[in-house]
Each structure stands twice: as structure tokens, then as C-alpha cells.
Design a protein around this motif. Structure first.
Motif, short mmCIF file in Angstrom:
data_model
loop_
_atom_site.label_atom_id
_atom_site.label_comp_id
_atom_site.label_asym_id
_atom_site.label_seq_id
_atom_site.Cartn_x
_atom_site.Cartn_y
_atom_site.Cartn_z
N LYS A 141 0.88 -1.16 0.03
CA LYS A 141 0.13 0.01 -0.21
C LYS A 141 0.90 1.28 -0.02
O LYS A 141 0.61 2.25 -0.60
CB LYS A 141 -0.85 0.10 1.15
N ILE A 199 -2.93 -1.81 -3.81
CA ILE A 199 -4.08 -2.27 -2.83
C ILE A 199 -4.29 -3.62 -3.29
O ILE A 199 -4.97 -3.69 -4.41
CB ILE A 199 -5.46 -1.29 -2.81
N TYR A 216 -4.35 1.01 -7.86
CA TYR A 216 -4.51 1.91 -6.84
C TYR A 216 -5.63 2.94 -7.51
O TYR A 216 -5.25 3.88 -8.03
CB TYR A 216 -3.16 2.77 -6.64
#
Length: 692
Positions: A208, A213, A254
Motif C-alpha cells: 500500500k 491495494i 491504486y
């Protein structure tokens, strides 16, 4: 308890491959762990465009011990008369790695055998993973795998790196020159290409930090809530699309939603002509007001952070402007002629080499549609609408707009029909004749649309079967299974009272009249069986017993609406407690009735009391059964038929059917034949399993 992490780093994997691959990974990992006696708490899988990940939580670092009893030779072979071990027993013990003291005797199938009481100590989990993970990766199947770099392994895209960690320990293995490490890569443009994962616990956090993610559900939620927030800020609502949301989830690592503006001049286009380029080509979400009217905004999802978001937004606006400018040009060009003016151009488009052009298909569908309309007695006005709409149904396929945006077929046909002055029913039927396009799609709302849709799909099915390109196994390139289910669902939805077999014959006859030659009876039988198979699967999926479906379909009734009523009634009726006795009686009737050469009963030839009584009850219930069938009260018709059970049993117990007297035998068989016929008007009870 420990955690095991496997990351397969790749080039960008197509989004449509992801969900199935992740399901395979979860199921196969659980299978490996279970079969190798490794306890665990949960298996999770995650995916981004550049990685497939499996995480095992609560994994035991040691395989469970195994205590097992291994069967050896019989006692009489294992020991001599003095109960001393024989060579056979000594060899068995040595082979199993146990001492003689660990040999026990147990009975098996009436004879005593020796068993080795064997205990296998569990080994380290890392050794088992090292052995199995290479095959685990190889066994992830994709629709279109590829090889790269001279390797034999096939995968969706080239594998660039591997992580294999049990807590903080690298679990080593070798996969055609690829070896795992504890190094991973972040976002292609925003993250580091050399991220060290010291422990499984820090994997998600470190990625992250590098703009990845990993959890797809979290990405999906970020996309959904972010897009909805932007739409609300403009006083609108996000036009939801679950398929588009799933696509975006596996296209970005992301996600950052952004909102752009649509120029007012493009909002003059039909709504679908704006939405289709946005969704299908650019993967943008439209924004609508509370009345579902399109607003001058779109929402895109960037694969990155918020830096320079204004520049990215302007870039997306320019791309969409170009698409909509094309759409505007095509739309205006198409409107220079009315929809009918495009029909002749269908002669230039080959529908299928052996089945002619789209113009040929249009004419066949028109003829079949009119035949169906007449059979349903729809009235002159509806028939005129069907005639007009079926002639125009394919015309938009040669327009510039549909040529560029194929997803708009039917939609632009409806739009251009209205612009050309066609009435609302004709215009809507042009769009609806394509429905349903996929499972759970909407169905035609107009009778005209329903009839033309049935005709269009039936023409496709009959034509494909006639030239030998029917579905085989999992192959169905023309989507005939889907189209057959579409026909069935339309008929049920509209409660249409029609004979499917009749219009299969009509469609095949039209092909023959157009000089396509084939074995008519053979092809018709194949198509009828094809539809029966689709219906059987559909009805079973809806909770109808398989034998009930067989019993009703065996009557040859091809009225789908009527079939459903029979199925539902019979499915409840077979729950009767006395079903076994009922079936026993009627199975005898159906079996013997096959030997009858005539169904003419001569009253004066009925001699025995039991056959006279059977004939009497048959005569009493015959008309009532017929009346119940006419009003589709099949449960009541069956209840009436059951009145025959007792006289049937008494008849067979006391009367010889196959006597030497030919005239008497023929008459008794005729009586049984009549009883069989009245039963078969409803269903074939011989197909019902008395065990359910």
C-alpha cells in the motif's frame, strides 16, 4: 499459528481471467493442505493486474502425524501351527517398517488377517510446500495461456517474480528457472521495483505504501464509494454497472476516481449513443439525475494517486470528445435516409455462407413472424406491426453508427425508426427482437417484439442445425443454447399458446423453399431434442423432479406454457402416500397397451365381471378427465384417473388378457389401450420413479 504467502508477479493479466483464477487458487490450495494433513484456519486469494496472491492463515508448520492400520496376509499364512511368524509375516513387517510387536490380528470378511499398527510422523510444512507449489502454479488454468522465454509453462502472462514466505522464512522451490524470494514490486509508475518483505505480516502495508491495494474487495469499495461521492457532489447519481465495476477492480492497482465534463452539444445525441462509447470503449461511469436523465458528466477511475488529476481529467475529456464527435457525425449521416432505405444494403452483408445474406435472413424472419402471428390470432393491427418491424429489424446493422459501435444494434434501429415516422410499437419491436441477449437480460415487453424475437432465434437455430453446425460439448459458437432458452423464456413470460414443433417445421420449410436442402425429418428431430434438453435442464433447476419432467415430456406435448402447468401440478401430485400402488397399476397398463393393435372396444365381448367393471369406471371418468384437461386442471384429471386403480388391479388379478381367443384378446387389449391413452393425455406415469 503461522501464515504462508505466495505471490505470483506477472505482466498485466486481462481482467476477465481474474475471478476464475482466484477461485482455482483457493480451491487447489485447500486441496493440497487437506490431502497432506496440514491444518490451517483460512485460505484467502487476492489479485491485481500484476499479481496473483494466496494467503494461508493459521497454517501449522508441521504436518499432522498419521496413525494407520495396514492390512497384511491372513493369519493362517502369517503364522505356523506354533504361532511363530512366517517368512510372509516377517517380510510384511519389514516392508511396513514395524516390529512384530506392533502386529495385531483383526477379522475381515469372516477371516482373520494381520495388520501393521503403523504411525507416520509428520514432516515440516515447508518441505511439502516446496514439493507441491510448482505444480500448484502450473495448474492455474486460463482461457488463453501463453508461453514465454523458451519456457514450457503456460500462464496468462509472463511470470516476472515470485514470493514464497512462511512467516519470515523463504519457502524455496524451482519453476523452470524461476525461484522465489522475498522481493516484490509496487505500482508500475509510482512504487518501487525492489520491495523487501521481511515477514508476511508487513506484506499488505508495504505494498500500500507503494501504491498497490492488493485486496480486490477493498479496491472495489474504494471505486464504488469514490465514484458515488463525485456524482453526489454534482447533484446526480452514478449509473451503476456491476460488470464495469468488476472490470475496473482488476484493471487498477491504486484506484482514484475523477469526474469530467461532457460538452452540451453531445447531449443532443440519443442517450445510448453517449453511454455506449463511455462504458464499452472508455470504461467511464455515466452520471444521471433523479429522473435517470443523463447529466453532462462522466466518472473515470485512474490507476494512480491524485497528483496532476486535473491534467488526467482533461486528457480523458479529450478522448471522450473524440469518441462522441465520431458518434455525432455517424448519427447525422445516418439520418440523411430513413430506416427503410438501409434494408437493400443488407444484401451486401453475408449472414452465414450457406444461409445467405442478412437480407435473406430478414425475409425468412418476416415470413416466420407472420406465420406465428396468424397462429396466435393476434389481430390485424398487431400482425401489421409485426410485418413492418420484422422487415426493418436488421436495417440498422448497415448504418454508420452501428458499424462503429456494434453494441448499439437494435437500440439505433429503434431510434432511427422513430425518426423515420414509424409507430411506437414497430420502433420498440425492432429493439426488442434482440432480447434477451444474455442470461437474466430483459425480455420483450411488446407482443410484436416477442414474436419477432422468437422467429429470429428460431431461424438461427434451424439454419445452423440444417447445415450441421449445432452445439457439441462445450462448443456453441452461434450461441444456440442461449437463443433456445431465450425462446422458452419469452413464451413463458408472454404466456403464448403455441406449438413449438409446428414453427420448427415452418422454419425448416422456409429454408427448403429458399433452396437449402437437408434431411427434413432428421433435422427436425434433432432440433426438438435440443429444445427438450434445454427445457429439461431449466425445469430441473427450478425444482421440478427429473422423472416428472420425463413423464410430461414423453407425451410429446410441445406447448411450453401448458408443459409448465403440467409439471407444477404433477410435481405436487407425486407426493401422494399411495403413489407406489398407483404406479404399479398403471405401469402394467402402459406395458400391456403396447401390444394392442386397435383401440376399438366391442361392448358385447366383455364377459368377466372385472372387465365389465373396469370398462364401466373408464366410461364414467373419461369425459370428466377430458374436461379437466381442457381447463388445464391436471391434478384433478389425475385424481379422476386414479379411480381406475382398484378396477385395474382386480382386472389383472382375475382376467387373462392374452387368451387363445383372438377376438377376445383383441378386445381386452383395446380396453387397456383406451385406459393407457387417457393417462397419456396428461403424462406418462411409467416414467415416475416410486422412490422419487
Amino acid at each position: 499459528m503461522s501464515k504462508y504467502l505466495l505471490e505470483i508477479g506477472t505482466e498485466e493479466i486481462p481482467y476477465r481471467f481474474m475471478e476464475d483464477a482466484l477461485n482455482q487458487m483457493k480451491n487447489n490450495m485447500e486441496k493440497i493442505l487437506d490431502e497432506n494433513r496440514i491444518s490451517y484456519e483460512n485460505v484467502y486469494t487476492y489479485g491485481t493486474p500484476r499479481r496473483l496472491v494466496v494467503l494461508v492463515e493459521g497454517i501449522n508448520r508441521l504436518q499432522e502425524d498419521l496413525a494407520e492400520m495396514v492390512k497384511g496376509p491372513s493369519k493362517r499364512i502369517a503364522y505356523n501351527d506354533s504361532m511363530e511368524p512366517s517368512k510372509a509375516l516377517l517380510g510384511f513387517a519389514r516392508g511396513q517398517g514395524v516390529d512384530i510387536e506392533n502386529i495385531i490380528i483383526k477379522e475381515f470378511n469372516g477371516e482373520e488377517y494381520v495388520y501393521a499398527n503403523k504411525e507416520v510422523k509428520g514432516i515440516e510444512t515447508t518441505k511439502i510446500l516446496t514439493k507441491h507449489i510448482p505444480d500448484y502454479i502450473k495448474n492455474i488454468h486460463f482461457p488463453k495461456p501463453m508461453r514465454w522465454g523458451g519456457k514450457n509453462i503456460k500462464f496468462a502472462r509472463p511470470i516476472r517474480w515470485l514470493i514464497s514466505l512462511l512467516d519470515n522464512e523463504i519457502v524455496e522451490f524451482e519453476l523452470e528457472g524461476l525461484v522465489p524470494s522475498n522481493k516484490t514490486r509496487g505500482h508500475r509508475f509510482l512504487g518501487s521495483d525492489n520491495i523487501t518483505i521481511e515477514n508476511v505480516e508487513e506484506y499488505f502495508t508495504k505494498l500500500k505504501e507503494n501504491f498497490v491495494i492488493v485486496d480486490g474487495e477493498k479496491r472495489k469499495e474504494l471505486i464504488k464509494t469514490g465514484c458515488e461521492k463525485l456524482a453526489k457532489e454534482k447533484g446526480g447519481n452514478l449509473l451503476k454497472d456491476d460488470e464495469l465495476l468488476n472490470q475496473l477492480t482488476y484493471i487498477v492497482e491504486y484506484p482514484t476516481p475523477l469526474i469530467g465534463r461532457i460538452k452540451e452539444e453531445y447531449l443532443q445525441l440519443p442517450k445510448e449513443a453517449i453511454i455506449t462509447p463511455m462504458k464499452e470503449h472508455q470504461r467511464y461511469f455515466p452520471v444521471v439525475d433523479d429522473n435517470n436523465k443523463l447529466m453532462p458528466y462522466f466518472i473515470a477511475v485512474r490507476n494512480g494517486n491524485k497528483e496532476h488529476l486535473d491534467t488526467v481529467t482533461k486528457g480523458n475529456e479529450k478522448v471522450l470528445d473524440a469518441r462522441l464527435e465520431d458518434a455525432k457525425f455517424f448519427y447525422n449521416e445516418d439520418l440523411k435516409g430513413n430506416l427503410e432505405s438501409y434494408v437493400d444494403n443488407l444484401k451486401t452483408i453475408v449472414y452465414q455462407e450457406k444461409l445467405g445474406t442478412l437480407y435473406d435472413k430478414t425475409k425468412r424472419v418476416n415470413e416466420l413472424s407472420i406465420e406465428i402471428a396468424k397462429g396466435l390470432e393476434l389481430g390485424d393491427e398487431t400482425e401489421e406491426n409485426i410485418d413492418r418491424a420484422s422487415n426493418l429489424a436488421k436495417a440498422d446493422l448497415v448504418t454508420k453508427m452501428v458499424n462503429e459501435f456494434t453494441e448499439l444494434q437494435g437500440i439505433m434501429g429503434r431510434e432511427y425508426a422513430m425518426k423515420s415516422g414509424e409507430n411506437e410499437i414497430v420502433s420498440l419491436a425492432i429493439y426488442e427482437h434482440y432480447l434477451p441477449r444474455f442470461a437474466e437480460d430483459e425480455l420483450p415487453t411488446t407482443t410484436a417484439g416477442a414474436v419477432i424475437s422468437i422467429a429470429d432465434k428460431l431461424d438461427t437455430i434451424c439454419g445452423c442445425f440444417a447445415i450441421g453446425i449445432q452445439p457439441t460439448g462445450s462448443q456453441d459458437p452461434y450461441g444456440l443454447r442461449r437463443q433456445a432458452l431465450g425462446i422458452i423464456n419469452i413464451i413463458l413470460n408472454k404466456n403464448l399458446d403455441l406449438s413449438l414443433n409446428e414453427y420448427i417445421e415452418t422454419s425448416l420449410r422456409i429454408y427448403i423453399e429458399n433452396e437449402l436442402y437437408f434431411d427434413f425429418d432428421k433435422i427436425k428431430t434433432q432440433i426438438v431434442e435440443f429444445f427438450n434438453g434445454r427445457m429439461k435442464n431449466m425445469f430441473i433447476d427450478k425444482g421440478i423432479r427429473y422423472d416428472v419432467v420425463d413423464a410430461v415430456q414423453s407425451t410429446g406435448n410441445d406447448n411450453i406454457t401448458d408443459l409448465v402447468i403440467r409439471l407444477e401440478e404433477l410435481n405436487k401430485w407425486v407426493e401422494k402416500e399411495e403413489l407406489n400402488e398407483i404406479l404399479a397399476a398403471f405401469n402394467r397398463v402402459i406395458k400391456i397397451a403396447e401390444k394392442a393393435e386397435s383401440d376399438e372396444i366391442i361392448r358385447d365381448l366383455l364377459q368377466e365381471e372385472e372387465e365389465i367393471q373396469l370398462y364401466k369406471v373408464y366410461r364414467e371418468i373419461k369425459d370428466e378427465v377430458h374436461d379437466f384437461i381442457q381447463v388445464k386442471e391436471y391434478d384433478k384429471a389425475l385424481d379422476k384417473v386414479v379411480y381406475l386403480r382398484k378396477p385395474i388391479d382386480e382386472f389383472f388379478d382375475n382376467v387373462m388378457v392374452m387368451v387363445d381367443d383372438e377376438e377376445l384378446k383383441r378386445n381386452r387389449l383395446a380396453l387397456i389401450k383406451n385406459i393407457s391413452n387417457i393417462m397419456l393425455q396428461i403424462c406418462d406415469l411409467s416414467k415416475i420413479s416410486n422412490k422419487g
